[in-house]
Motif scaffolding. Structure first.
Motif, PDB file in Angstrom:
ATOM      1  N   ALA A  66      45.254  58.865 127.712  1.00 38.47           N
ATOM      2  CA  ALA A  66      43.871  58.387 127.682  1.00 38.47           C
ATOM      3  C   ALA A  66      43.148  58.889 126.432  1.00 38.47           C
ATOM      4  O   ALA A  66      42.383  58.149 125.803  1.00 38.47           O
ATOM      5  N   LEU A  67      43.388  60.149 126.069  1.00 37.87           N
ATOM      6  CA  LEU A  67      42.754  60.693 124.862  1.00 37.87           C
ATOM      7  C   LEU A  67      43.279  59.991 123.612  1.00 37.87           C
ATOM      8  O   LEU A  67      42.522  59.701 122.682  1.00 37.87           O
ATOM      9  N   ALA A  68      44.575  59.716 123.593  1.00 40.18           N
ATOM     10  CA  ALA A  68      45.155  59.002 122.456  1.00 40.18           C
ATOM     11  C   ALA A  68      44.543  57.612 122.334  1.00 40.18           C
ATOM     12  O   ALA A  68      44.295  57.122 121.229  1.00 40.18           O
ATOM     13  N   ALA A  69      44.277  56.982 123.469  1.00 42.31           N
ATOM     14  CA  ALA A  69      43.673  55.646 123.449  1.00 42.31           C
ATOM     15  C   ALA A  69      42.253  55.678 122.901  1.00 42.31           C
ATOM     16  O   ALA A  69      41.770  54.678 122.363  1.00 42.31           O
ATOM     17  N   MET A  70      41.577  56.805 123.028  1.00 44.75           N
ATOM     18  CA  MET A  70      40.207  56.920 122.538  1.00 44.75           C
ATOM     19  C   MET A  70      40.134  56.944 121.021  1.00 44.75           C
ATOM     20  O   MET A  70      39.068  56.765 120.445  1.00 44.75           O
ATOM     21  N   THR A  71      41.262  57.169 120.344  1.00 41.67           N
ATOM     22  CA  THR A  71      41.253  57.199 118.882  1.00 41.67           C
ATOM     23  C   THR A  71      41.257  55.801 118.292  1.00 41.67           C
ATOM     24  O   THR A  71      40.923  55.619 117.133  1.00 41.67           O
TER      25      THR A  71
ATOM     26  N   GLY B  45      37.937  62.296 111.628  1.00 38.11           N
ATOM     27  CA  GLY B  45      38.855  61.391 112.295  1.00 38.11           C
ATOM     28  C   GLY B  45      40.033  62.104 112.933  1.00 38.11           C
ATOM     29  O   GLY B  45      40.536  63.098 112.412  1.00 38.11           O
ATOM     30  N   VAL B  46      40.464  61.596 114.076  1.00 37.70           N
ATOM     31  CA  VAL B  46      41.622  62.122 114.791  1.00 37.70           C
ATOM     32  C   VAL B  46      42.517  60.943 115.157  1.00 37.70           C
ATOM     33  O   VAL B  46      42.073  59.998 115.813  1.00 37.70           O
TER      34      VAL B  46
END
Length: 310
Positions: free
Chosen positions: A102-107, A79-80
């Motif tokens: 966008a990467l943060a939203a993917m978590t 998990g990230v």
């Protein structure tokens, strides 16, 4: 509906692909194979690290974790959190705010999707097509000899699956048909996904049994193309300079261009591509295919003419 199961000790186990936090808030590895989204997040974090010129050991040291955990994070098997993503972005000197966001939203938003119900029924890469489509901000499809699944009728889908080699058993056909129809929901959501299908005339002239199925399919294409978010573009046989592709191409736009993904549907399964060179290649192929196609209104007239001949 709850999807939790229970261990022998009576504690609730996590659904597949979920991440548990301990009392101290630390993330731990999840059981089950990583989802398409989790793998992509890990891949993008690895790209950022490599662009910064850091080894996985050095990257792990920057955020105070073991190299083994870093490897698991980059494989999508650990998990990230969004906080971790932002910490890594700082460690990797990434100043692209839109990409980091966008990467943060993917978590987040990683509960079970409806497609998880099919994981024991269909091949894994086929199930991931639904996740691929659900995460897209826009979809562009190019086909030569097959009907685009998101604008396919139930009976046409059933007829197509009956021709599979090796032959599918009746219940396997029905699993695939129901899965395909459920995928189409993204086109009718509160915020429907913009969708463009570039279809060669060859696909429109393929005959299936029983009689009448193909005519109904063509009329369905016309009806679907009248939705504001859907474009059906036909490439006639007499069009020159068509960049023929033997396999269906699906291009999904991400929250930012770096997160775009290409799906190639082949006989051996589904291949998901995200390397920049591949993204550029298939953007160009689809652009050339669209340049050969008729305008939406003329495409509708073309399909209507074919339907009258059936």
């Amino acid at each position: 509906m709850s999807y939790a199961v229970h261990s022998r000790e009576g504690r609730a186990a996590l659904p597949r692909g979920r991440v548990r936090r301990t009392g101290e808030g630390e993330e731990v590895a999840a059981t089950g194979p990583p989802t398409l989204r989790q793998r992509r997040l890990g891949t993008e974090l690895r790209k950022l690290r490599e662009r910064a010129g850091l080894s996985s050991t050095a990257g792990a040291a920057h955020i105070g974790v073991q190299q083994a955990r870093m490897s698991m994070m980059e494989a999508g098997r650990h998990g990230v959190s969004d906080e971790r993503v932002r910490t890594l972005a700082i460690a990797y000197s990434c100043d692209d705010g839109d990409l980091v966001q966008a990467l943060a939203a993917m978590t987040g938003r990683r509960g079970r999707g409806w497609w998880d119900e099919y994981r024991e029924l269909l091949p894994p890469s086929l199930v991931e097509v639904a996740e691929f489509e659900a995460d897209a901000t826009e979809l562009r499809i190019g086909v030569v000899a097959t009907m685009p699944g998101l604008v396919q009728t139930l009976e046409h889908a059933r007829a197509a699956f009956r021709q599979s080699v090796p032959a599918l058993r009746p219940y396997e056909i029905e699993h695939r048909v129901s899965f395909r129809i459920k995928r189409q929901a993204i086109l009718f959501a509160e915020r429907p996904t913009p969708y463009t299908a570039i279809v060669h005339e060859a696909a429109l002239r393929m005959r299936v049994r029983p009689p009448g199925v193909m005519r109904d399919q063509l009329l369905h294409l016309i009806e679907m193309s009248e939705h504001r978010n859907i474009r059906i573009l036909v490439v006639p046989f007499d069009q020159v300079d068509f960049p023929a592709s033997g396999q269906p191409i699906s291009y999904a736009s991400g929250l930012v261009p770096q997160l775009d993904t290409v799906l190639l549907d082949s006989d051996h399964g589904c291949d998901f591509l995200d390397a920049e060179a591949q993204l550029h290649r298939y953007r160009s192929v689809l652009a050339r295919m669209e340049a050969c196609a008729l305008a939406p209104s003329k495409s509708r007239d073309f399909i209507r003419h074919l339907a009258k001949d059936l």
